[in-house]
Scaffold this motif. Structure first.
Motif, PDB file in Angstrom:
ATOM      1  N   ASP A  79      28.470  27.322  36.722  1.00 34.65           N
ATOM      2  CA  ASP A  79      29.471  26.633  35.905  1.00 34.65           C
ATOM      3  C   ASP A  79      29.821  27.420  34.647  1.00 34.65           C
ATOM      4  O   ASP A  79      30.727  27.043  33.927  1.00 34.65           O
ATOM      5  N   HIS A  80      29.134  28.509  34.384  1.00 37.01           N
ATOM      6  CA  HIS A  80      29.435  29.299  33.184  1.00 37.01           C
ATOM      7  C   HIS A  80      30.339  30.480  33.532  1.00 37.01           C
ATOM      8  O   HIS A  80      29.932  31.349  34.307  1.00 37.01           O
ATOM      9  N   PRO A  81      31.519  30.535  32.966  1.00 38.24           N
ATOM     10  CA  PRO A  81      32.394  31.687  33.222  1.00 38.24           C
ATOM     11  C   PRO A  81      31.712  32.993  32.866  1.00 38.24           C
ATOM     12  O   PRO A  81      31.871  34.008  33.547  1.00 38.24           O
ATOM     13  N   VAL A  82      30.927  32.968  31.798  1.00 43.27           N
ATOM     14  CA  VAL A  82      30.253  34.191  31.358  1.00 43.27           C
ATOM     15  C   VAL A  82      29.315  34.710  32.441  1.00 43.27           C
ATOM     16  O   VAL A  82      29.298  35.894  32.766  1.00 43.27           O
ATOM     17  N   VAL A  83      28.538  33.787  32.999  1.00 43.15           N
ATOM     18  CA  VAL A  83      27.584  34.204  34.026  1.00 43.15           C
ATOM     19  C   VAL A  83      28.313  34.680  35.273  1.00 43.15           C
ATOM     20  O   VAL A  83      27.931  35.685  35.890  1.00 43.15           O
ATOM     21  N   ARG A  84      29.389  33.975  35.633  1.00 41.92           N
ATOM     22  CA  ARG A  84      30.145  34.413  36.814  1.00 41.92           C
ATOM     23  C   ARG A  84      30.663  35.831  36.613  1.00 41.92           C
ATOM     24  O   ARG A  84      30.552  36.683  37.492  1.00 41.92           O
ATOM     25  N   ALA A  85      31.230  36.074  35.436  1.00 44.95           N
ATOM     26  CA  ALA A  85      31.754  37.415  35.165  1.00 44.95           C
ATOM     27  C   ALA A  85      30.638  38.447  35.199  1.00 44.95           C
ATOM     28  O   ALA A  85      30.814  39.565  35.682  1.00 44.95           O
ATOM     29  N   GLY A  86      29.479  38.064  34.686  1.00 46.62           N
ATOM     30  CA  GLY A  86      28.347  38.981  34.663  1.00 46.62           C
ATOM     31  C   GLY A  86      27.893  39.349  36.052  1.00 46.62           C
ATOM     32  O   GLY A  86      27.673  40.527  36.367  1.00 46.62           O
ATOM     33  N   LEU A  87      27.786  38.352  36.910  1.00 49.48           N
ATOM     34  CA  LEU A  87      27.347  38.627  38.274  1.00 49.48           C
ATOM     35  C   LEU A  87      28.370  39.478  39.000  1.00 49.48           C
ATOM     36  O   LEU A  87      28.028  40.438  39.701  1.00 49.48           O
TER      37      LEU A  87
ATOM     38  N   ALA B 254      30.443  41.540  37.681  1.00 49.24           N
ATOM     39  CA  ALA B 254      30.389  42.908  37.146  1.00 49.24           C
ATOM     40  C   ALA B 254      29.197  43.668  37.715  1.00 49.24           C
ATOM     41  O   ALA B 254      29.318  44.823  38.141  1.00 49.24           O
TER      42      ALA B 254
ATOM     43  N   VAL C 133      23.971  37.928  31.563  1.00 50.01           N
ATOM     44  CA  VAL C 133      24.875  37.446  30.536  1.00 50.01           C
ATOM     45  C   VAL C 133      25.487  38.616  29.772  1.00 50.01           C
ATOM     46  O   VAL C 133      26.685  38.608  29.453  1.00 50.01           O
TER      47      VAL C 133
ATOM     48  N   GLY D 168      28.183  39.977  31.769  1.00 47.73           N
ATOM     49  CA  GLY D 168      29.312  39.056  31.801  1.00 47.73           C
ATOM     50  C   GLY D 168      30.145  39.154  30.542  1.00 47.73           C
ATOM     51  O   GLY D 168      31.387  39.227  30.608  1.00 47.73           O
ATOM     52  N   LEU D 169      29.503  39.187  29.407  1.00 44.18           N
ATOM     53  CA  LEU D 169      30.237  39.284  28.151  1.00 44.18           C
ATOM     54  C   LEU D 169      30.970  40.609  28.069  1.00 44.18           C
ATOM     55  O   LEU D 169      32.132  40.674  27.659  1.00 44.18           O
TER      56      LEU D 169
ATOM     57  N   LEU E 138      34.000  40.380  30.307  1.00 45.57           N
ATOM     58  CA  LEU E 138      35.053  39.530  29.762  1.00 45.57           C
ATOM     59  C   LEU E 138      35.747  40.208  28.588  1.00 45.57           C
ATOM     60  O   LEU E 138      36.977  40.177  28.468  1.00 45.57           O
TER      61      LEU E 138
ATOM     62  N   LEU F 164      26.128  32.097  20.587  1.00 43.53           N
ATOM     63  CA  LEU F 164      26.565  31.737  21.938  1.00 43.53           C
ATOM     64  C   LEU F 164      25.366  31.143  22.635  1.00 43.53           C
ATOM     65  O   LEU F 164      24.338  31.819  22.785  1.00 43.53           O
TER      66      LEU F 164
ATOM     67  N   THR G 241      23.621  27.810  25.368  1.00 42.83           N
ATOM     68  CA  THR G 241      23.839  26.910  26.488  1.00 42.83           C
ATOM     69  C   THR G 241      23.925  25.463  26.031  1.00 42.83           C
ATOM     70  O   THR G 241      24.622  24.654  26.613  1.00 42.83           O
ATOM     71  N   TYR G 242      23.178  25.130  24.971  1.00 41.82           N
ATOM     72  CA  TYR G 242      23.021  23.737  24.589  1.00 41.82           C
ATOM     73  C   TYR G 242      23.790  23.411  23.318  1.00 41.82           C
ATOM     74  O   TYR G 242      23.848  24.214  22.395  1.00 41.82           O
TER      75      TYR G 242
ATOM     76  N   LYS H  29      28.163  28.532  26.265  1.00 39.45           N
ATOM     77  CA  LYS H  29      28.404  29.463  27.370  1.00 39.45           C
ATOM     78  C   LYS H  29      29.344  28.861  28.402  1.00 39.45           C
ATOM     79  O   LYS H  29      29.930  29.580  29.199  1.00 39.45           O
ATOM     80  N   GLU H  30      29.468  27.549  28.385  1.00 39.81           N
ATOM     81  CA  GLU H  30      30.409  26.894  29.302  1.00 39.81           C
ATOM     82  C   GLU H  30      31.865  27.150  28.898  1.00 39.81           C
ATOM     83  O   GLU H  30      32.773  26.844  29.650  1.00 39.81           O
ATOM     84  N   SER H  31      32.069  27.680  27.699  1.00 40.56           N
ATOM     85  CA  SER H  31      33.430  27.817  27.210  1.00 40.56           C
ATOM     86  C   SER H  31      34.230  28.790  28.064  1.00 40.56           C
ATOM     87  O   SER H  31      33.697  29.781  28.545  1.00 40.56           O
TER      88      SER H  31
END
Lengths: 206, 206
Positions: free
Chosen positions: A8-16, A18, B12, B15-16, B19, B81, B83-84, B104-106
């Motif tokens: 559900d985290h865009p950051v993590v998706r992008a990281g994976l 990449a 992460v 991912g950053l 992005l 940044l 998670t909670y 991180k959900e952002s």
DNA sequence: GTGACGGTCATCCAAAAGGTTGATGCGCGG
DNA sequence: CCGCGCATCAACCTTTTGGATGACCGTCAC
């Protein structure tokens, strides 16, 4: 190897995405941000492996999604990727049919290796996860049954015995019996002490 | 804009980096995987903004690292940044000098906006974080007194009312009175629920 | 000084939780 | 087949907890 990413985290998706773009053996065919979308995309995209986050904010959680995916005809391998190495999570994921359990702290090489291992039909576990499982099998006196963990988790969430009994469709007496066994196994004599002990031993998360 | 990434998860970080590579206004000048390395790299690389994870496995935590970085001469802006969206974390981060607090959900756009806002000297907060802060300022009655927290911590450790009273040299009645106030303030009606609520709101640690 | 708040204590009562014993059924391995 | 662990339930009793009041004292602010 076709990979579907579920997180559900865009950051993590992008990281994976990449990380997986570096070796040319992997091809990310899609991304889902919740369990329901994951199941749909598995059917539509037919990936070889699904990289599944356990914690997802809304909708179906990772364990349920894993169970649904592995129940499909000719299911892909599901590798669980999570932040925490808790006993309860590992067991539930494996029980749900996961072919691997990785921590997000893992270096990329471990991630690649786990995907290859899972695709080859073997079980892939992070080293810390594996060692935790080992400790568990040689310390079976601490082992709570699935049902006991289930009840303890509800207790840890602040539920009363009555509420737990209603939620699980069992009698209050049964809840008390399970709790008594939990107290025995953990060497405590109250619900709060049991919650503390279980969190300390990573049997549950709070 | 020169950005330094601080996070203990390779996934992460990747991912950053991925992005931030899309808009050409950002340039990732380095990555640190713990607080100590972050402070060193800030001094060496002079980034404009630091993207800081709050939860880091070993070594210095994000709040401490933030405090150290903002204490440097001509410090960069630090955007947290995490998670909670817990009250205590937000407050501690802001108190430590963070110029932003992102989940991180952002979506990526929010991340970009937060970096620009922080670099411009403004405070950047995720919408859920901002709304939480609003709720907090108009609900200050949630604050537990020191004594109440002290008692709640012993309860969370599994102690009974009697044990707490002996440990603190007060009567059991007083313990019960404090607990009743705690239940009121947290909106619960049992010790385990209070422990859960307090841990959720980061009032205590388990 | 008066009032609000925090900390202390007490009493009484009701509800919840814990301890014990015992019983049933089910599945699994020796 | 028999035992064992697991899950289920019941009845009984004791202890603990929670809820509702009321009270006293110190401090700090207004």
């Amino acid at each position: 190897m076709k990979v579907l990413i579920v997180d559900d985290h865009p950051v993590v998706r992008a990281g994976l995405r990449a990380l997986l773009s570096v070796p040319d053996e992997f091809e990310v065919v899609g991304e889902a941000c919740d369990g329901a979308e994951a199941v749909q995309l598995v059917a539509a995209l037919r990936p070889c492996v699904v990289l599944m986050d356990l914690q997802m904010g809304d909708g179906v959680d990772g364990v349920t999604a894993t169970r649904q995916i592995t129940a499909l005809p000719a299911p892909p391998k599901v590798v669980v990727l999570t932040t925490y190495d808790s006993d309860a999570d590992i067991l539930r994921a494996v029980e749900a049919g996961a072919a691997g359990y990785l921590l997000k702290e893992s270096p990329p090489e471990e991630l690649f290796a786990a995907l290859r291992t899972a695709a080859a039909g073997e079980m892939a576990l992070s080293p810390p996860v594996a060692s935790r499982m080992m400790r568990r099998v040689r310390a079976p006196q601490l082992a709570l049954s699935q049902r006991e963990i289930e009840i303890l988790e509800l207790i840890a969430a602040g539920r009363s015995n009555r509420e737990v009994s209603r939620q699980l469709f069992i009698s209050e007496a049964t809840v008390k019996t399970h709790l008594a066994h939990v107290y025995d196994k953990l060497g405590v004599d109250s619900r709060t002490a049991a919650v503390k002990a279980a969190v300390d031993r990573r049997l549950i998360r709070l």
